[in-house]
Design a protein around this motif. Structure first.
Motif, PDB file in Angstrom:
ATOM      1  N   ASP A 199       9.617  55.535 -81.402  1.00 37.32           N
ATOM      2  CA  ASP A 199      10.363  54.910 -80.305  1.00 37.32           C
ATOM      3  C   ASP A 199       9.998  55.663 -79.019  1.00 37.32           C
ATOM      4  O   ASP A 199      10.307  56.847 -78.887  1.00 37.32           O
ATOM      5  N   PRO A 200       9.320  55.015 -78.065  1.00 39.00           N
ATOM      6  CA  PRO A 200       8.856  55.747 -76.878  1.00 39.00           C
ATOM      7  C   PRO A 200       9.999  56.368 -76.076  1.00 39.00           C
ATOM      8  O   PRO A 200       9.806  57.397 -75.425  1.00 39.00           O
ATOM      9  N   GLU A 201      11.179  55.734 -76.139  1.00 37.81           N
ATOM     10  CA  GLU A 201      12.284  56.246 -75.320  1.00 37.81           C
ATOM     11  C   GLU A 201      12.915  57.494 -75.928  1.00 37.81           C
ATOM     12  O   GLU A 201      13.759  58.117 -75.312  1.00 37.81           O
ATOM     13  N   ARG A 202      12.489  57.856 -77.149  1.00 40.87           N
ATOM     14  CA  ARG A 202      13.012  59.076 -77.784  1.00 40.87           C
ATOM     15  C   ARG A 202      11.907  60.047 -78.145  1.00 40.87           C
ATOM     16  O   ARG A 202      12.152  61.013 -78.871  1.00 40.87           O
ATOM     17  N   LYS A 221       8.712  48.659 -78.296  1.00 35.32           N
ATOM     18  CA  LYS A 221      10.104  48.265 -78.067  1.00 35.32           C
ATOM     19  C   LYS A 221      10.240  46.772 -78.355  1.00 35.32           C
ATOM     20  O   LYS A 221       9.426  45.968 -77.888  1.00 35.32           O
ATOM     21  N   THR A 260      10.085  49.712 -67.371  1.00 35.06           N
ATOM     22  CA  THR A 260      10.641  50.901 -66.712  1.00 35.06           C
ATOM     23  C   THR A 260      10.071  52.176 -67.330  1.00 35.06           C
ATOM     24  O   THR A 260       9.725  53.127 -66.629  1.00 35.06           O
ATOM     25  N   TRP A 261       9.944  52.173 -68.666  1.00 31.74           N
ATOM     26  CA  TRP A 261       9.405  53.354 -69.343  1.00 31.74           C
ATOM     27  C   TRP A 261       7.976  53.624 -68.890  1.00 31.74           C
ATOM     28  O   TRP A 261       7.593  54.773 -68.651  1.00 31.74           O
ATOM     29  N   THR A 290       5.190  45.861 -76.722  1.00 34.18           N
ATOM     30  CA  THR A 290       6.431  45.494 -76.033  1.00 34.18           C
ATOM     31  C   THR A 290       6.491  43.977 -75.888  1.00 34.18           C
ATOM     32  O   THR A 290       5.457  43.332 -75.667  1.00 34.18           O
ATOM     33  N   LEU A 316       9.253  47.422 -71.938  1.00 32.25           N
ATOM     34  CA  LEU A 316       8.888  48.815 -71.613  1.00 32.25           C
ATOM     35  C   LEU A 316       8.451  48.996 -70.152  1.00 32.25           C
ATOM     36  O   LEU A 316       7.880  50.033 -69.801  1.00 32.25           O
ATOM     37  N   ASN A 353       6.624  57.069 -67.036  1.00 34.64           N
ATOM     38  CA  ASN A 353       5.751  57.953 -67.827  1.00 34.64           C
ATOM     39  C   ASN A 353       4.277  57.786 -67.489  1.00 34.64           C
ATOM     40  O   ASN A 353       3.413  58.245 -68.234  1.00 34.64           O
ATOM     41  N   GLU A 408       8.172  65.050 -75.961  1.00 32.58           N
ATOM     42  CA  GLU A 408       7.118  65.161 -74.936  1.00 32.58           C
ATOM     43  C   GLU A 408       5.854  65.828 -75.477  1.00 32.58           C
ATOM     44  O   GLU A 408       4.742  65.481 -75.088  1.00 32.58           O
TER      45      GLU A 408
END
Ligand SMILES: Cc1cc2nc3c(=O)[nH]c(=O)nc-3n(C[C@H](O)[C@H](O)[C@H](O)COP(=O)(O)O)c2cc1C
Length: 169
Positions: free
Chosen positions: A31-34, A8, A61-62, A50, A59, A66, A37
């Motif tokens: 993109d880790p947020e998309r 990110k 919060t991500w 990041t 990142l 996760n 899984e």
């Protein structure tokens, strides 16, 4: 072994490092947020890039959300920071942002010097940087904070590449 580069970035410094790393290691960049899984579940090792703003990783919060999916994987973090990094702050950045469950002896963390170009920054980021400059007593650090600075160079990824290559058979 399956590896992924997740990152990110706000103004492109981390994206540049992620692209160089992914190209050299022939890994996909996601993109880790998309991320799907199933793709994440199928990976054996992850490079997570990041940048840091006011002590917080983009990142942060991500990573918290996760942790469970990341716990069993080999992790290489590349944290993109100030162009003249203050090494004394690195331990605190790690402790404040990376969940303890991910800080295993096998986890590698690299700090890579970043950049700021005032004309690219949002008004609030530009102001925040100027405020840091005003509050800085050290004249050399004040000068760095007050002007454009770019330390993003491909040579900086050498340590990351070496660590990944020594892990992947
Ligand atoms: C408003 C602002 C705050 C920042 N805070 C920090 C910080 O706390 N620690 C640090 O090492 N770098 C800090 N930086 C530097 C950024 O991490 C650096 O500019 C990085 O290259 C940004 O990468 P990006 O373009 O991928 O987001 C800050 C930069 C800005 C503009």
């Amino acid at each position: 072994m399956n590896g992924l580069v997740l990152y990110k970035s706000r103004y492109g410094a981390t994206r540049q490092y992620a692209d160089w790393i992914a190209t050299d290691l022939r890994l996909p960049v996601i993109d880790p947020e998309r991320i799907d899984e199933r793709l994440l579940a199928a990976s054996d090792f992850l490079l997570i890039g990041t940048s840091v703003y006011n002590g917080d990783l983009l990142l942060k919060t991500w990573l918290r959300g996760n942790t469970h999916q990341l716990e069993q994987k080999k992790l290489f973090f590349f944290i993109v920071c100030a162009p003249s990094p203050d090494v004394s702050k690195h331990g605190q950045i790690i402790m404040d942002n990376i969940p303890g469950a991910l800080l295993r002896p096998s986890t590698d963390v690299f700090f890579l010097p970043g950049r700021w170009i005032f004309s690219d920054l949002s008004p609030s980021d530009g102001r925040a940087l100027m405020e840091k400059a005003l509050a800085e007593d050290d004249p050399a650090k004040k000068a760095v904070l007050s002007q454009d600075s770019d330390a993003v160079k491909k040579v900086n990824i050498a340590g990351v590449l070496e660590a990944v290559r020594s892990f992947v058979p």
